[in-house]
Design an enzyme around this catalytic site. Structure first.
Site, PDB file in Angstrom:
ATOM      1  N   ALA A  21       0.887  -1.149   0.001  1.00 59.18           N
ATOM      2  CA  ALA A  21      -0.025  -0.064   0.107  1.00 59.18           C
ATOM      3  C   ALA A  21       0.908   1.162  -0.042  1.00 59.18           C
ATOM      4  O   ALA A  21       0.652   2.152  -0.846  1.00 59.18           O
ATOM      5  CB  ALA A  21      -0.897   0.044   1.259  1.00 59.18           C
ATOM      6  N   TYR A  22       1.992   1.175   0.931  1.00 54.90           N
ATOM      7  CA  TYR A  22       2.669   2.341   0.979  1.00 54.90           C
ATOM      8  C   TYR A  22       3.483   2.636  -0.502  1.00 54.90           C
ATOM      9  O   TYR A  22       3.402   3.834  -0.960  1.00 54.90           O
ATOM     10  CB  TYR A  22       3.869   2.386   2.090  1.00 54.90           C
ATOM     11  CG  TYR A  22       4.767   3.453   1.926  1.00 54.90           C
ATOM     12  CD1 TYR A  22       4.346   4.712   2.628  1.00 54.90           C
ATOM     13  CD2 TYR A  22       5.989   3.224   1.668  1.00 54.90           C
ATOM     14  CE1 TYR A  22       5.233   5.696   2.714  1.00 54.90           C
ATOM     15  CE2 TYR A  22       7.048   4.291   1.940  1.00 54.90           C
ATOM     16  CZ  TYR A  22       6.564   5.468   2.506  1.00 54.90           C
ATOM     17  OH  TYR A  22       7.437   6.365   2.468  1.00 54.90           O
ATOM     18  N   ALA A  23       4.011   1.602  -1.059  1.00 57.45           N
ATOM     19  CA  ALA A  23       4.851   1.523  -2.365  1.00 57.45           C
ATOM     20  C   ALA A  23       3.923   2.243  -3.617  1.00 57.45           C
ATOM     21  O   ALA A  23       4.151   2.984  -4.215  1.00 57.45           O
ATOM     22  CB  ALA A  23       5.168   0.320  -2.632  1.00 57.45           C
TER      23      ALA A  23
ATOM     24  N   SER B  39       1.082   3.995  -3.033  1.00 55.26           N
ATOM     25  CA  SER B  39       0.920   5.479  -2.862  1.00 55.26           C
ATOM     26  C   SER B  39       2.077   6.077  -3.431  1.00 55.26           C
ATOM     27  O   SER B  39       1.873   7.364  -4.067  1.00 55.26           O
ATOM     28  CB  SER B  39       0.471   5.734  -1.461  1.00 55.26           C
ATOM     29  OG  SER B  39       1.754   5.695  -0.865  1.00 55.26           O
TER      30      SER B  39
END
Length: 244
Positions: free
Chosen positions: A152-154, A156
């Protein structure tokens, strides 16, 4: 290129990499507006340090994903410091969880701050920044290393990488550069949270230089892009000590 008399807005400037960016830009002679979400005391301390370095520093609160809040910050910067030359959007959040265990509320929070927040700040930069300026966004090396639990972080931050070259072209004819820095593992409070020392040491060993990056390492790259690096434009600069 001299950075004297330039005015910078740094979101997420109250701690970690953002705080180091504030210090580095102040050392280069730039007046700095430290934009924070909730850490008022730390943001004011960063602004005070900028003042001690001989430039003007102010601390302003904003939700980077709220367009009214961000516009208000830019209004206040222009009123108290003057026209904006540099915008560094270091504000961001992280949630690490395998995709199958990811809560949608966590995803929404990531996308709101890291994606919507980037667009809100970028939109205001387009409307405000003057000729000779620079916009610096933040991505992450994990868009290349593809570590489990970072999906999810990557994702975004991949959105940030997609925006950067397009925004650089949209600034055509205005003498404004747009780039992103993509840090590798960096010794910040956010990075160390929830990790054992054994894991931290193993991550540090993945870099050819056998150490974690420091916030100052990242800030040095930001200062280059925000000042003398005028022929670097539309790029994502990986600042990670050589991690492939």
């Amino acid at each position: 290129m001299s950075t004297t008399a330039r005015i910078a807005v740094v979101t997420g400037g109250s701690r970690g990499i953002g705080r180091a960016v504030v210090s580095r830009l102040a050392a280069a002679g730039q007046d700095v507006a430290v934009v924070y979400g909730s850490r008022r005391k730390e943001a004011q301390a960063a602004a005070d340090e900028a003042e001690a370095a001989g430039v003007r520093g102010i601390a302003l609160q904003a939700d980077v994903a709220d367009e009214v809040s961000v516009a208000g910050v830019f209004d206040e910067v222009q009123r108290r410091l003057g026209p904006v030359d540099v915008v560094v959007n270091a504000a961001g959040v992280m949630a690490l969880r395998p995709t199958g265990e990811l809560e949608m509320a966590e995803l929404d929070r990531l996308l709101r701050t890291n994606v919507r927040g980037t667009f809100v700040v970028a939109r205001e930069a387009v409307r405000r920044i003057r000729a000779g300026g620079a916009v610096v966004a933040f991505s992450t090396t994990v868009t290349r290393t593809h570590l489990p639990s970072y999906g999810a972080y990557a994702a975004s931050k991949a959105a940030v990488e997609a925006l950067v070259p397009i925004l650089a072209k949209e600034f055509a004819g205005r003498d404004v550069t747009v780039n992103a820095v993509a840090p590798g593992p960096t010794a910040t409070e956010l990075f160390r949270e929830g990790k054992t020392q054994e894991l931290i040491d193993r991550i540090a060993g993945a870099a050819p230089m056998n150490r974690l990056g420091t916030p100052e390492d990242i800030a040095e790259a930001v200062a280059f892009l925000a000042g003398p690096g005028r022929w670097v434009n539309g790029q994502v600069v990986f600042v990670n000590g050589g991690i492939a």
